[in-house]
Write a protein that holds these residues in place. Sequence first.
Motif, PDB file in Angstrom:
ATOM      1  N   ILE A   4      -9.316  63.152 -59.056  1.00 34.73           N
ATOM      2  CA  ILE A   4     -10.553  63.377 -59.790  1.00 34.73           C
ATOM      3  C   ILE A   4     -10.302  63.322 -61.288  1.00 34.73           C
ATOM      4  CG2 ILE A   4     -10.435  65.913 -59.853  1.00 34.73           C
ATOM      5  CD1 ILE A   4     -13.639  64.083 -59.154  1.00 34.73           C
ATOM      6  N   GLY A  66      -7.681  68.443 -63.501  1.00 35.41           N
ATOM      7  CA  GLY A  66      -8.883  68.203 -62.701  1.00 35.41           C
ATOM      8  C   GLY A  66      -9.989  69.186 -63.002  1.00 35.41           C
ATOM      9  N   MET A  67      -9.611  70.449 -63.241  1.00 36.47           N
ATOM     10  CA  MET A  67     -10.623  71.462 -63.523  1.00 36.47           C
ATOM     11  C   MET A  67     -11.328  71.180 -64.849  1.00 36.47           C
ATOM     12  SD  MET A  67     -12.083  74.041 -62.404  1.00 36.47           S
ATOM     13  CE  MET A  67     -13.191  75.258 -63.013  1.00 36.47           C
ATOM     14  N   ARG A  69     -11.706  68.295 -66.286  1.00 35.47           N
ATOM     15  CA  ARG A  69     -12.546  67.116 -66.101  1.00 35.47           C
ATOM     16  C   ARG A  69     -13.848  67.515 -65.418  1.00 35.47           C
ATOM     17  NH1 ARG A  69     -15.575  64.074 -62.755  1.00 35.47           N
ATOM     18  NH2 ARG A  69     -15.521  61.881 -63.247  1.00 35.47           N
ATOM     19  N   THR A  70     -13.780  68.410 -64.423  1.00 35.52           N
ATOM     20  CA  THR A  70     -14.971  68.887 -63.732  1.00 35.52           C
ATOM     21  C   THR A  70     -15.874  69.680 -64.676  1.00 35.52           C
ATOM     22  OG1 THR A  70     -13.735  68.952 -61.665  1.00 35.52           O
ATOM     23  CG2 THR A  70     -15.784  70.193 -61.739  1.00 35.52           C
ATOM     24  N   GLN A  73     -17.738  67.194 -66.699  1.00 38.11           N
ATOM     25  CA  GLN A  73     -18.787  66.595 -65.865  1.00 38.11           C
ATOM     26  C   GLN A  73     -19.979  67.551 -65.737  1.00 38.11           C
ATOM     27  OE1 GLN A  73     -18.954  63.486 -64.427  1.00 38.11           O
ATOM     28  NE2 GLN A  73     -21.003  64.031 -63.725  1.00 38.11           N
ATOM     29  N   ASN A  74     -19.713  68.853 -65.581  1.00 36.90           N
ATOM     30  CA  ASN A  74     -20.788  69.843 -65.471  1.00 36.90           C
ATOM     31  C   ASN A  74     -21.602  69.921 -66.757  1.00 36.90           C
ATOM     32  OD1 ASN A  74     -20.136  70.444 -62.852  1.00 36.90           O
ATOM     33  ND2 ASN A  74     -19.001  72.299 -63.352  1.00 36.90           N
TER      34      ASN A  74
END
Length: 177
Positions: A4, A66-67, A69-70, A73-74
Motif C-alpha cells: 500500500i 503504510g500507515m 500513506r493511509t 489518503q484519509n
Amino acid sequence: MSRIGKKPVLLPAGVTASIDAGQLSMKGPKGTLAIQLADEVTYTLEDGQVSVKPVNDSKRARSFWGMQRTLVQNLVVGVTEGFSKTLEITGVGYRANAQGKKLKLQLGYSHDVDIDVPEGIEIKTPDNTTVEISGIDKQKVGQVAAEIRRWRKPEPYKGKGIKYRGEYIFRKEGKKK
C-alpha cells in the motif's frame, strides 16, 4: 515490503496540498485538514500526487510507511467526500433527537443523556432510532460515534442498545426452565 505504501496518493481536481513547518495540509471543497509529518518517512509532492517513502530500511521506518500513506489518503477523502457513520438504537423507549449543537438521548436511565457535538462534526437524526454522524476528519467521526455508543452498548440477550449500522450482535439464548 509494504504494497500500500508504494502507491502514490492522487489528488483529485479541486484539492491542493502543501508541505510546510512539519505539516502536510490538504484543502478541498469540504474544508482544510492537516497532519503532523513523521520523521520516519519522506513526503514528496509532485504533479498532482503525494508519495510517501521510508527514510531507511529500519523496521520502525517501514512500519510507519503504510500507515502514513493511509493517513494522507484519509485527508484527501475527507476534504472531497467526507466520512460518516450511522448508529441504530434498539430498545423500547430508547430515542435520539438532535437539537442544534446537542444530541439528546433517552436510553432507559432516570435522566436524559445530553452530548455536545464537537466542532467540525454534524449529527442528524432522520428518525428516533437512527443517528447519522458526519464530518471531514475520520478520527473525529469515529471517536464521536464510539462515545455515543458507549452510553448503551448492545447486549447479547435482547439486542437492546446502540450499534453501528451493519454490525452483527452475537445473540445468546436465555435461561431455560
